[in-house]
Design an enzyme around this catalytic site. Sequence first.
Site, PDB file in Angstrom:
ATOM      1  N   ASP A 190      51.863  47.251  36.010  1.00  0.00           N
ATOM      2  CA  ASP A 190      50.831  45.682  35.528  1.00  0.00           C
ATOM      3  C   ASP A 190      51.640  44.649  35.048  1.00  0.00           C
ATOM      4  O   ASP A 190      51.695  44.217  34.494  1.00  0.00           O
ATOM      5  CB  ASP A 190      50.515  46.275  34.067  1.00  0.00           C
ATOM      6  CG  ASP A 190      51.878  47.208  33.642  1.00  0.00           C
ATOM      7  OD1 ASP A 190      53.033  46.794  33.802  1.00  0.00           O
ATOM      8  OD2 ASP A 190      52.166  47.703  32.201  1.00  0.00           O
ATOM      9  N   ARG A 198      44.583  50.439  26.004  1.00  0.00           N
ATOM     10  CA  ARG A 198      44.410  49.140  25.096  1.00  0.00           C
ATOM     11  C   ARG A 198      43.480  47.847  26.111  1.00  0.00           C
ATOM     12  O   ARG A 198      42.651  46.790  25.237  1.00  0.00           O
ATOM     13  CB  ARG A 198      46.208  47.867  24.638  1.00  0.00           C
ATOM     14  CG  ARG A 198      46.180  49.003  23.529  1.00  0.00           C
ATOM     15  CD  ARG A 198      47.679  48.465  23.198  1.00  0.00           C
ATOM     16  NE  ARG A 198      48.720  48.813  23.800  1.00  0.00           N
ATOM     17  CZ  ARG A 198      50.044  48.461  24.046  1.00  0.00           C
ATOM     18  NH1 ARG A 198      50.546  47.398  23.258  1.00  0.00           N
ATOM     19  NH2 ARG A 198      51.208  49.126  24.973  1.00  0.00           N
ATOM     20  N   ARG A 250      -3.135  29.936  64.828  1.00  0.00           N
ATOM     21  CA  ARG A 250      -3.931  29.814  63.548  1.00  0.00           C
ATOM     22  C   ARG A 250      -4.776  30.206  63.705  1.00  0.00           C
ATOM     23  O   ARG A 250      -5.604  29.751  64.514  1.00  0.00           O
ATOM     24  CB  ARG A 250      -3.892  28.363  63.519  1.00  0.00           C
ATOM     25  CG  ARG A 250      -2.366  27.847  63.588  1.00  0.00           C
ATOM     26  CD  ARG A 250      -2.464  25.799  63.421  1.00  0.00           C
ATOM     27  NE  ARG A 250      -1.075  25.312  63.522  1.00  0.00           N
ATOM     28  CZ  ARG A 250      -1.290  24.367  63.879  1.00  0.00           C
ATOM     29  NH1 ARG A 250      -1.705  23.326  64.330  1.00  0.00           N
ATOM     30  NH2 ARG A 250      -0.276  23.412  64.003  1.00  0.00           N
ATOM     31  N   GLY A 281      63.006  44.943  24.435  1.00  0.00           N
ATOM     32  CA  GLY A 281      64.703  45.563  24.468  1.00  0.00           C
ATOM     33  C   GLY A 281      65.004  44.462  24.144  1.00  0.00           C
ATOM     34  O   GLY A 281      65.453  43.479  25.558  1.00  0.00           O
ATOM     35  N   ASN A 291      48.466  44.436  28.702  1.00  0.00           N
ATOM     36  CA  ASN A 291      48.363  45.534  28.456  1.00  0.00           C
ATOM     37  C   ASN A 291      46.846  45.707  27.556  1.00  0.00           C
ATOM     38  O   ASN A 291      46.323  46.506  27.490  1.00  0.00           O
ATOM     39  CB  ASN A 291      49.205  45.937  26.840  1.00  0.00           C
ATOM     40  CG  ASN A 291      50.834  46.136  27.634  1.00  0.00           C
ATOM     41  OD1 ASN A 291      50.550  47.665  28.417  1.00  0.00           O
ATOM     42  ND2 ASN A 291      52.124  46.042  27.479  1.00  0.00           N
TER      43      ASN A 291
END
Length: 460
Positions: free
Chosen positions: A104, A17, A441, A141, A229
């Site tokens: 995660d 995902r 120079r 849950g 996720n």
Amino acid sequence: MSNNRYAVILAAGKGTRMQSKLYKVLHKVCDRTMVELVLDSLNDLEMQEVITVVGHGAERVKEVLGNRTKFVLQAEQLGTAHAVKVAKDELKDKEGTTIVMYGDTPLIRPETINSMLDHHENTNAKATVLTAIADDPFAYGRIIRDVNGKLVKIVEEKDATEQEKKIKEINSGIYCFDNKLLFEMLEKVKNDNNQGEYYLPDVLALIREQKEIIETYLCDDFDETFGVNDRVALAYAENVMRNRINTKHMLAGVTLVDPTNTYIAPNAVIGRDTTIYPNVTIKSNTVIGEDCQIKPNSYLENAQIGNGVKVLSSTISDSKIGDYTSVGPYSHIRNNCELGQHVRVGNFVELKNTTYGDGSKTAHLSYLGDTEVGSNTNIGCGTITVNYDGKNKYRTKIGSDAFIGCNSNLIAPLEIGDGAVVAAGTTVTENAPSDALVIARVKQENKEGYAKKMPAGRKS
């Protein structure tokens, strides 16, 4: 009960995902990969062993975590119980407590883990579930308790009744177990479900069947249990972590002018009375001293900044800056530079692998690469150390109390002695002794009236 503590971190999933080529746990929150942040939460908890379960992207995860953890491979992802089970050869015969966490969940705090472990051990529980109160518990849950407040079961969203769906106490998915019992019960977990996977929560039911104690520990802050996720969740975790980090620094005496637009890595260190202005990014492994001013749009990474330093809209990486030095605006200091005290590096200056002694300065518009500069030396604008011949890099050494005039080219390898003066517009190809005046120079020649002979368009 043994006080030995172990941790199993589940980090084998690809994370489809996330819509990314990068494996999920390697996505960063405030400049630290999520799995590093989970490991960081265990740093001070005296774990006897930490096992990380890897699968997708295993070699890259191992590379990021190095020797901070042991690794076991879950070659085929068959569920959370199966993931823990692949660690059995490392842990199954050991006495003590094992905490199972997810790679995660980057916002978990060490204080919460330690309190949960203490609660688990003090109650002689065989399993403890970390719970939290969610304003919107959808997809989590639910924790079902009896009239005495004891855990009866965990009901998943798809199996919950309408009444159970109203419960806001949720299962975080983080568990403590008696280690030996955990691996005994894992052998009994079945995969007779729609997904054909072995689920870790099924271990709780098996432990309950043996009439053993199962406890819960309520986390005060739901965000700590937040799992990432997708990219939307990643951005949310970033915001929570940034607010947490910035609050910590402000309470410790750091001024953040606009905390919502200040980006600080978790392991950055900032001293008191330092002021951080908006749109500053402070990446990992950066240390900033006291009384500094980090002005808008500056970027610091792996930088060591002394006390009283001013950084104005500049980038500093992999370098050290001494006390009371000023950098910028719009300078770039990189690749192992080290500046002494009271140094000035001004507008549009780039330094690479270069050291400055105390009091030296380069005010503007110069590049010094692979260079050593002594103390109290002035580098004029437009100066370049020509350090690369197309194949090899060479060093330039400039002594103390020297003066390098504007628009000078110093062709390395080269040494310029203490007190030497390089005239403006000089290309230096040979070593210059101390106190010498160096001039190289092309002789100026004026051709009077010649300009009138040139076509008009070429005189501009």
